[in-house]
Design an enzyme around this catalytic site. Structure first.
Site, PDB file in Angstrom:
ATOM      1  CG  ASN A   9      -1.746   1.207   1.388  1.00  0.00           C
ATOM      2  OD1 ASN A   9      -1.810   2.036   0.476  1.00  0.00           O
ATOM      3  ND2 ASN A   9      -2.397   1.344   2.536  1.00  0.00           N
ATOM      4  CD1 TRP A  10       3.473   0.979  -2.761  1.00  0.00           C
ATOM      5  CD2 TRP A  10       3.418   2.003  -4.764  1.00  0.00           C
ATOM      6  NE1 TRP A  10       4.132   0.167  -3.671  1.00  0.00           N
ATOM      7  CE2 TRP A  10       4.114   0.777  -4.898  1.00  0.00           C
ATOM      8  CE3 TRP A  10       3.261   2.815  -5.887  1.00  0.00           C
ATOM      9  CZ2 TRP A  10       4.646   0.354  -6.126  1.00  0.00           C
ATOM     10  CZ3 TRP A  10       3.787   2.394  -7.105  1.00  0.00           C
ATOM     11  CH2 TRP A  10       4.476   1.183  -7.206  1.00  0.00           C
ATOM     12  CE  LYS A  11      -0.032   3.061   4.793  1.00  0.00           C
ATOM     13  NZ  LYS A  11       0.130   3.110   6.255  1.00  0.00           N
ATOM     14  CG  HIS A  94      -5.557   1.827   5.457  1.00  0.00           C
ATOM     15  ND1 HIS A  94      -5.096   2.724   6.388  1.00  0.00           N
ATOM     16  CD2 HIS A  94      -4.551   0.954   5.221  1.00  0.00           C
ATOM     17  CE1 HIS A  94      -3.843   2.410   6.695  1.00  0.00           C
ATOM     18  NE2 HIS A  94      -3.486   1.343   6.010  1.00  0.00           N
ATOM     19  CD  GLU A  96      -2.686   5.328   6.888  1.00  0.00           C
ATOM     20  OE1 GLU A  96      -2.714   5.373   5.646  1.00  0.00           O
ATOM     21  OE2 GLU A  96      -1.760   4.781   7.530  1.00  0.00           O
ATOM     22  CD  GLU A 166      -3.172  -2.430   7.353  1.00  0.00           C
ATOM     23  OE1 GLU A 166      -2.085  -2.691   6.821  1.00  0.00           O
ATOM     24  OE2 GLU A 166      -3.778  -1.371   7.137  1.00  0.00           O
ATOM     25  N   GLY A 172       3.018   2.146  10.802  1.00  0.00           N
ATOM     26  CA  GLY A 172       3.985   3.227  10.645  1.00  0.00           C
ATOM     27  C   GLY A 172       4.722   3.581  11.917  1.00  0.00           C
ATOM     28  CB  SER A 212       5.756  -2.005  11.872  1.00  0.00           C
ATOM     29  OG  SER A 212       5.352  -0.672  12.138  1.00  0.00           O
ATOM     30  N   GLY A 234       5.278   1.243   4.616  1.00  0.00           N
ATOM     31  CA  GLY A 234       6.600   1.837   4.406  1.00  0.00           C
ATOM     32  C   GLY A 234       7.573   0.959   3.636  1.00  0.00           C
TER      33      GLY A 234
HETATM   34  P1  13P Z   1       3.422   0.239   7.664  1.00  0.00           P
HETATM   35  O1  13P Z   1       3.901  -1.043   7.036  1.00  0.00           O
HETATM   36  O2  13P Z   1       4.136   1.455   7.188  1.00  0.00           O
HETATM   37  O3  13P Z   1       3.319   0.118   9.142  1.00  0.00           O
HETATM   38  O4  13P Z   1       1.889   0.447   7.134  1.00  0.00           O
HETATM   39  C1  13P Z   1       1.018  -0.614   7.203  1.00  0.00           C
HETATM   40  C2  13P Z   1      -0.207  -0.228   6.455  1.00  0.00           C
HETATM   41  O5  13P Z   1      -0.930   0.660   6.863  1.00  0.00           O
HETATM   42  C3  13P Z   1      -0.498  -0.940   5.209  1.00  0.00           C
HETATM   43  O6  13P Z   1      -1.778  -0.648   4.735  1.00  0.00           O
END
Ligand code: 13P
Length: 249
Positions: A9-11, A94, A96, A166, A172, A212, A234
């Site tokens: 997931n490149w966000k 997600h 977020e 998640e 993150g 993470s 990430g």
């Molecule tokens: P990280 O791997 O940066 O913790 O993010 C996880 C995530 O939100 C994947 O959707």
């Protein structure tokens, strides 16, 4: 048999040039992993990414969509629009999106219905916040997120649903759920599904872990029996790291 999946997931990262560079680096990777591999660039780069990865084993997927077919929803994207550029899988729910864009279980139920109605596959995310875990409420929170958004569906719909646990406190932050914490929650989720839909449905659904995941911890997390892959943030922005995670399978 359920599939192993590693999705990046490149966000809201990578403009067009950076996206092209990351894709070039991804195409140079080799793997004998049995996992399905996916990447989710931002909307503006989906078409380019899909073209660039057309002849690869990497599926390009979307990070979000709206539930309406079309209409007066400024700034939104529909399932048909995604389908029209060859995108067949979408991440929904997600944390977020839930936290910063106020996505509710009700809206996520509608989004899931809209995606499935177009024949898309959904990666449905859920997870508790730190306070929920500290108070021992993580299973209640997660159970409710899944029931509220998905349990109006028929069992057959789960052929096109992938679940992604998640925990918000692990996203993150560099703090991963321990492999045991991930396994416990995934087993709880599978049992929740089995209680409602039976073992055949529950055993067929891939449940990914996200939060993470790095090359150093992927193998141990993925070794757990109910962890069927990862949703990677990430570490997915670096082709070597991402494929080190893919190769953990
Ligand atoms: P990280 O791997 O940066 O913790 O993010 C996880 C995530 O939100 C994947 O959707």
């Amino acid at each position: 048999m359920r599939k192993n999946i590693v999705a990046g997931n490149w966000k809201m990262n990578n403009d067009l040039t950076q996206t092209q560079a990351l894709i070039t680096a991804l195409k140079q990777q080799t793997t004998s992993s049995n996992a399905e591999v996916m990447v989710a660039p931002t909307f503006t780069n989906l078409l380019e990414a899909n073209k660039a990865l057309k002849d690869s084993n990497i599926e390009v997927i979307a990070q979000n969509m709206h539930f309406a077919e079309n209409g007066a929803y400024t700034g939104e994207i529909s399932a048909s629009m995604l389908k029209s550029i060859g995108i067949n899988t979408v991440i929904l729910g997600h944390s977020e999106r839930r936290e910063y864009f106020n996505e509710t279980d009700e809206a996520l139920a509608k989004k899931t219905d809209a995606a499935l109605a177009k024949g898309m596959r959904v990666i449905f995310c859920f997870g508790e916040e730190l306070a929920d875990r500290k108070s021992g409420n993580e299973e209640t929170i997660v159970g409710d997120q899944i029931k509220n958004a998905l349990f109006h569906l028929e069992g057959a719909a789960f052929q096109n649903i992938v679940l992604a646990y998640e925990p918000v406190w692990a996203i993150g932050t560099g703090e991963t759920a321990s492999p045991e914490q991930a396994q416990d929650m995934h087993a709880f989720v599978r049992k929740t599904l089995a209680d409602k839909y039976g073992n055949d449905v529950a055993d067929g659904v891939s449940i990914l872990y996200g939060g993470s995941v790095k090359p150093a911890n992927a193998e141990e997390i993925f070794s757990k029996p109910d962890v069927d892959g990862g949703l990677i943030g990430g570490a997915a922005l670096n082709a070597d790291d991402f494929f080190a995670i893919v190769n953990a399978f």
